[in-house]
Structures are given as C-alpha cells and as structure tokens.
Design an enzyme around this catalytic site. Structure first.
Site, PDB file in Angstrom:
ATOM      1  N   LEU A  71       0.854  -1.172   0.000  1.00 18.03           N
ATOM      2  CA  LEU A  71       0.000   0.000   0.000  1.00 18.03           C
ATOM      3  C   LEU A  71       0.898   1.233   0.000  1.00 18.03           C
ATOM      4  O   LEU A  71       1.971   1.228   0.624  1.00 18.03           O
ATOM      5  CB  LEU A  71      -0.903   0.032   1.239  1.00 18.03           C
ATOM      6  CG  LEU A  71      -1.941  -1.090   1.392  1.00 18.03           C
ATOM      7  CD1 LEU A  71      -2.656  -0.955   2.732  1.00 18.03           C
ATOM      8  CD2 LEU A  71      -2.953  -1.063   0.256  1.00 18.03           C
ATOM      9  N   ASP A  72       0.483   2.291  -0.672  1.00 18.76           N
ATOM     10  CA  ASP A  72       1.249   3.525  -0.659  1.00 18.76           C
ATOM     11  C   ASP A  72       1.352   4.062   0.770  1.00 18.76           C
ATOM     12  O   ASP A  72       0.518   3.757   1.631  1.00 18.76           O
ATOM     13  CB  ASP A  72       0.593   4.576  -1.548  1.00 18.76           C
ATOM     14  CG  ASP A  72       0.565   4.169  -3.007  1.00 18.76           C
ATOM     15  OD1 ASP A  72       1.459   3.413  -3.424  1.00 18.76           O
ATOM     16  OD2 ASP A  72      -0.353   4.604  -3.725  1.00 18.76           O
ATOM     17  N   LYS A  73       2.347   4.883   1.003  1.00 13.26           N
ATOM     18  CA  LYS A  73       2.584   5.436   2.337  1.00 13.26           C
ATOM     19  C   LYS A  73       1.318   6.032   2.944  1.00 13.26           C
ATOM     20  O   LYS A  73       0.984   5.766   4.104  1.00 13.26           O
ATOM     21  CB  LYS A  73       3.682   6.501   2.263  1.00 13.26           C
ATOM     22  CG  LYS A  73       3.890   7.269   3.567  1.00 13.26           C
ATOM     23  CD  LYS A  73       4.852   8.423   3.389  1.00 13.26           C
ATOM     24  CE  LYS A  73       4.940   9.259   4.657  1.00 13.26           C
ATOM     25  NZ  LYS A  73       5.798  10.456   4.480  1.00 13.26           N
TER      26      LYS A  73
END
Length: 314
Positions: A137-139
C-alpha cells in the site's frame, strides 16, 4: 545475500505429457513456477542428467536435480513499533496499516517502516522475500495488507495474486459526482516526462479497476473500488484519468480547490485533509492452510471518517 539450495526427486509417471516447469512447481510447491522457470533458463535444473528446455514436456519417471541460488532478504533492523493486527496465525498476518507508514525501507525511509515493525513482531520473516509482504500500500493509503509467515504461504499468496483471485476492495473519496459505477481498463506505465509518477500510457502494463458508487455528496463521491490487477498507484492513476481524482492526492489530484456551496466546517475539514482519501477496507483470499476462503474488513481511520461525516452534513 544468497543461499544455495539442493532439490531432487523423480517425476511422477501420472504427470507424463505435462510441461516441465508446471511439473516442478507441483513437485516443489515452496517455489513459484516463475522462479522455477528462471532456474531452468539459468541451467540450474537437470532432468535425467541433461539440462532441459523451458517448455519441454516430461515422460514421467525421470530424475530431477536442482542446484540453484536463492536471494535472501537484506538485513533490515527490527524495531518495536505498534502494529494493528487484524488476524494472526502460523501461516500469515493481516495488518491494518495506518496512513503515513511506509511499507518497505528505502533511501528516504531506512527505518520506521512496516518491515521494521514486522521483523520485531515475527523475527522469522527475516528469512522470507520482502519480509513476507506480497503486495503493498502507498505510504498515505491506509487499510488491510497480508503478510506471509512461511515460504510455502508466500508462494501460495503470490500465485493467488498472479491468478487474480485475491479480492481487494478500497474506499475512495473522489472529486466530482458520479452517477454510476464502471470499469477502467487502461494500461499503466511510467510517466513519459516525470519518471517519479505513473500514467495511463499505450506502452504500459495491463491495468483493470472496477468501481461502484457507495455515497454521493454535493461535490464528491465515495466509491467502492475493486482491483483486478495491482499496478503501482493504479487506483489513483485510473480515477485521475477519468477526471475524478482522489481527494487529497498530492501527486494526481491537482491543486486543492474548495468547491462552492460547502459549509465552513466541511470546507475546513477538506482543506486540512492532506493525503489521498483511499482506504483498503476488505481483503478476501484462500487461506494457504487449505481451509478455504477467508475475508477480513476494517473501517476507515478517524481522519477519513471525520471528512466523510463533514461532507455528509452538507
């Protein structure tokens, strides 16, 4: 770092006529078919004492010997960081990742990542590729993420992702109002100018996103989004491509604009929301232990709930 592995066995006669790579993936289920294909091409596999071709078929009864090297993960540091564990057993972990937490250590984030926290909670993950993480997942995207605890579980989960049988549903608050759901089938690759961004491009990899309307607000829409593929920034890029970027997206959302007609409270909450309003809310997969399909769900974090409540009041 690498390690050497030795595998050996005889091809079962009932598998005669099948492709070698498929047979070896069945004989040695701890290793993916893709990895076995790489070993065949590298000359690390012998069948009846001879290096085989990648696509050759087996007769059954042949002896197989594999002498190959396996990359080991780097020496990331274990850190005692909080983890929101939704599920834990001997095969896998399901994590509710908060927004702001980087998944993998990198140049700008050598520590304080999900990997560092996982290595402290489950030290055996140090022996698995990417500490057992099979998707990311993106930050600044929150929500559910699955982690394998064994090599066999890792291989099984990767196969499920490749077969597109893992269900991943997201909640995405987008700019503008949509009247119906749909599917976005548009290839994604590196942006031709800004190499730090992704974009819909003819030379990109296949990317398919399904979405349906969950809630309509005066100037925004909450979508339930299901991924069929898993490209970098896929949901963010696809929705921006459809001219409905995710609220708060600093890369693909454009300049922050306050729509007319919002109440002062809703406008203030919207202005203060400084990340993409994207949350992985539901995860479905076949458990590696063979017990069938399992599903986990989690609600959006408080900042996103506050934003949705403020928009709902309008």
């Amino acid at each position: 770092m690498t390690t050497t592995i030795e595998l050996a066995g005889d091809i079962p006669c009932e598998l005669a006529g099948k492709r070698l790579d498929a047979v070896l993936a069945q004989m040695f289920p701890d290793y993916s078919r893709g990895r076995i294909q790489q070993w065949i091409e590298a000359g690390a596999v012998e069948v009846a004492g001879v290096q085989p071709r990648l696509r050759q078929k087996v007769n059954g009864g042949e002896s197989v010997r594999i002498h190959a090297t396996l990359d080991l993960p780097g020496r990331d540091v274990a850190e005692d960081l909080p983890l929101d564990l939704v599920h834990e057993d001997e095969h896998l972990l399901v994590i509710n990742k908060p927004a702001g937490l980087v998944v993998h250590p990198a140049a700008g984030h050598p520590q304080g990542t999900l990997v560092n926290a996982l290595l402290h909670h489950a030290p055996e993950l140090a022996h698995l590729p990417r500490a057992g993480i099979v998707h990311r997942l993106d930050k600044d995207t929150s929500g559910l993420l699955v982690v394998a605890r064994t090599l066999a579980a890792h291989t099984d989960l990767v196969r499920q992702l490749q077969a597109r049988t893992v269900g991943r549903q997201y909640l995405a608050l987008v700019q503008g109002t949509l009247v119906a759901g749909g599917t976005i089938d548009a290839p994604i690759g590196r942006h031709p100018v800004d190499r730090k961004r992704m974009a819909v491009t003819p030379g990109g990899r296949e990317a398919i996103t399904h979405y349906r309307v969950d809630t309509r607000f005066p100037c925004h829409t909450l979508l339930r989004v299901n991924l069929e593929t898993g490209r970098t920034h896929q949901i963010r890029v696809h929705l921006a491509h459809r001219h409905h970027p995710i609220v708060g997206d600093p890369v693909y959302g454009g300049r922050l604009r306050r729509p007319g007609g919002l109440s002062d409270r809703a406008g203030k909450v919207l202005q203060d929301f400084r990340r993409q309003a994207l949350h992985a809310t539901c995860l479905t997969l076949d458990h590696p232990d063979g017990s069938g399909s399992h599903q986990w769900q989690c609600d959006p974090p408080q900042d996103m709930q506050t934003l949705l409540a403020a928009l709902g009041e309008d």
